[in-house]
Each structure stands twice: as C-alpha cells, then as structure tokens.
Design a protein around this motif. Structure first.
Motif: not given
Length: 342
Positions: A9-12, A93-98, A123-125
């Motif tokens: 999960v990244n910001l978007g 593996v999948e991705i999602g954005m906040r 969460p990629l932080y």
C-alpha cells in the motif's frame, strides 16, 4: 490451510493530470481526518471552501512536470515493485493506494478473488505517522470489517530502525553520492507538531528534549524521533560526520506550526553558510513522487541555486532497486510466517 497473500500500500495519485482528477484526488486526501485533523465541518470549510477552489490547477501543472508515458511515477514504481516481488515470493502480490485507484478495497478484492484469506499488508512508509501508517491501517480495517469480515490481515510495522532497511538505504545513498559535496541533507515529509502529541498514547513525548534520547516510551509512535533515528543510523553506516549532514522537513500546508526546520527555508539559507555543493535525499519516501521529483528536485534546486548554491544533487528514492525488493521480501515473509504462530 488458508491461502496467504501480500498487499503493498502506497499513498496514491490522481488518475491523470486533468484538473478535475487532481481535484478529486485532493478532496479524498485532504478530507482524511488523519491528514487534516480538524472537526469535519471545519475541515470541509478549509478543503472544499478554500483549497479545492485554488490548489488543483497549480497541482495539476506540477504533476505534468513529473508524469510519465505510463502515468504517475508513484503508481508506475509501485507496480514495478509488485512485479519484482512476485517473482521472488510464492504467494499472490497486489497493490493498493490509500487514496484513489487502485484502492485498498480493490487490492484486497483481487487477492480474495485468488482465494486468499490471510493478507500481509505492507504500508510503504518507513516511519510511523498519523497521516500515513495509521491512516492506512484504519482504512484497511474499515474495508475489511465492511466487505471482507472473514479475511485476516497482518500489518507490517514501521521499519525505519531495522538493520536490513538501514543497510539498504545507506548502500543506495553511497552509490549515488557525488564525489565532492559540502553537506548531505535529509529532507523528510513534515507533519504538524500537534500530530506528534496526538499519536502518543504514552503521553511521554516532549518535542523539546525526548527525540534525541536513546529510549523513551513515545518513540514507537513519534514520527520526529524516527526521522532522527533513521538519519543517525544511516550516517553512521556512511561514516559521515554529523556536521556534514542536515535534517529538515518539507511539504507543510497552512499556517499551523509544523516540525522544523523547514526544507525550503533551509535551502535558501545554507549557501550563505558556505554550503555550495549539496546532496539531498528524502527517506520518508520509498518511491519517487511529486514531493520528491517536483518539490525537491525542481523547486528545491531552484531555491538553492537562486540563494547562491552552485551544485544541487538529488538522490532518488529506493524505487524498484533489487536491494529494496529483498528488504520488502524479508519483511513480508516475517509476517507471513506469523500467521502459522496464531
């Protein structure tokens, strides 16, 4: 046995550089109560009454300067990380954005469609903040309870202090440092000072004196301390003297007091102090995005050179470097293994 999967999960990002798309994105982003933590009515007056009537056009122009043929750099980079990680792990593996698409709900749905019922959400932080890690977890839990009540989620915690991450970041910086530089600046995304206190359940945080302590109960929740600790550990790995490094905070919004010193003000003052050749890195981000490619690499460079600086060298984020993929793999597999221990 339950099938497992990974959600990065990244910001978007806006779906395009069109003003209407940027406005839609900013509305979702800035109306998040963990980003602008006012009561809803005051947040709506500020965001929908003022900001969204002035900022989208300017932000759209900024996005145009960093947009690629394939779209938003943040989305493109996160997709590259997903594909590389998929090659070295044996779970989906999948991705999602906040914010915006692909959303956290979309990412979970894709995993569920593949039979997954236990998800490691990353969460990629690197550092913990109310507006980043906490917001992602709260949103994911909201979606899980509403749409996927039978799915279990194991969250990867902030990894700012982990040796595997520090070694990765230090090696990446070392490879990209220019031969001659007067200072290495660590520019972190800023947050309002009140956020630091609001996210501290221990009530032991004092921004005046506790961030530099070796231990304090608030450190696991304190974004400012975690930025300092990341910097300290990296410069130790690089064997850099403290006097050759700078810490600052960028991207402030509004008139509230944010963490200091501010990056833009720092860039305008350090040339007069003899720092003419500057290298700068943004360790609050693992993927290059608007805040790094435009705010720092373009606007920051202009500020520094206009103030008398001579050479400005932006050091890219970890992006999809193989060494970073290995870090992601290790952190994810740790959490995947924990499912077996429950």
């Amino acid at each position: 046995m339950a099938k497992k999967g990974i959600l990065l999960v990244n910001l978007g990002s806006p779906r395009s550089t069109a003003v209407k798309d940027v406005k839609e994105y900013l509305d979702e982003f800035l109306m998040d109560e963990r980003v602008i933590d006012y009561r809803w009515i005051f947040r709506a007056l500020l965001v929908r009454g003022i900001i969204l009537n002035t900022r989208p056009a300017k932000s759209a122009e900024a996005y145009k300067t960093v947009w690629t043929d394939k779209g938003s750099p943040l989305i493109v980079i996160t997709e590259k990380v997903q594909k590389k990680l998929q090659k070295v792990v044996d779970v989906p593996v999948e991705i999602g954005m906040r914010y915006a698409e692909p959303s956290i709900e979309t990412g979970i749905q894709k995993l569920v469609d593949q039979g997954v019922s236990e998800i490691v959400l990353f969460p990629l932080y690197p550092q913990y903040a109310m507006s980043t890690t906490e917001s992602v977890i709260e949103k994911a839990e909201e979606v899980r309870k509403k749409k996927f009540p039978k799915v279990r989620i194991n969250y990867i915690q902030p990894f700012y202090h982990r040796d595997i991450y520090i070694n990765c970041l230090a090696e990446s910086i070392k490879e990209k440092l220019p031969e001659n530089f007067d200072a290495l600046q660590f520019s972190y995304h800023g947050v309002p000072e009140r956020h630091i206190y609001k996210t501290d359940p221990t009530k032991t945080c004092n921004l005046n004196d506790c961030c530099s302590r070796e231990t304090n109960p608030s450190h696991q929740f304190c974004y400012r301390h975690q930025c300092f600790d990341t910097t300290k550990k990296v410069i130790e790995k690089l064997s850099l003297p403290r006097e050759k490094t700078i810490i600052s905070f960028q991207s402030r919004l509004g008139k509230d007091k944010w963490m200091e010193p501010y990056t833009d003000e720092t860039l305008e003052t350090i040339p007069s102090k003899g720092i003419k050749n500057l290298a700068i890195v943004c360790p609050a981000f693992v993927s290059d995005c608007l805040e790094t490619l435009e705010e720092i690499s373009v606007e920051g460079k202009e500020q520094f050179l206009h103030a008398g600086g001579e050479h400005f060298h932006y050091i890219p984020c970890l992006n999809d470097e193989d060494r970073w993929i290995e870090v992601v793999k290790v952190l994810c597999e740790e959490k995947l293994d924990q499912f077996y221990l429950v």
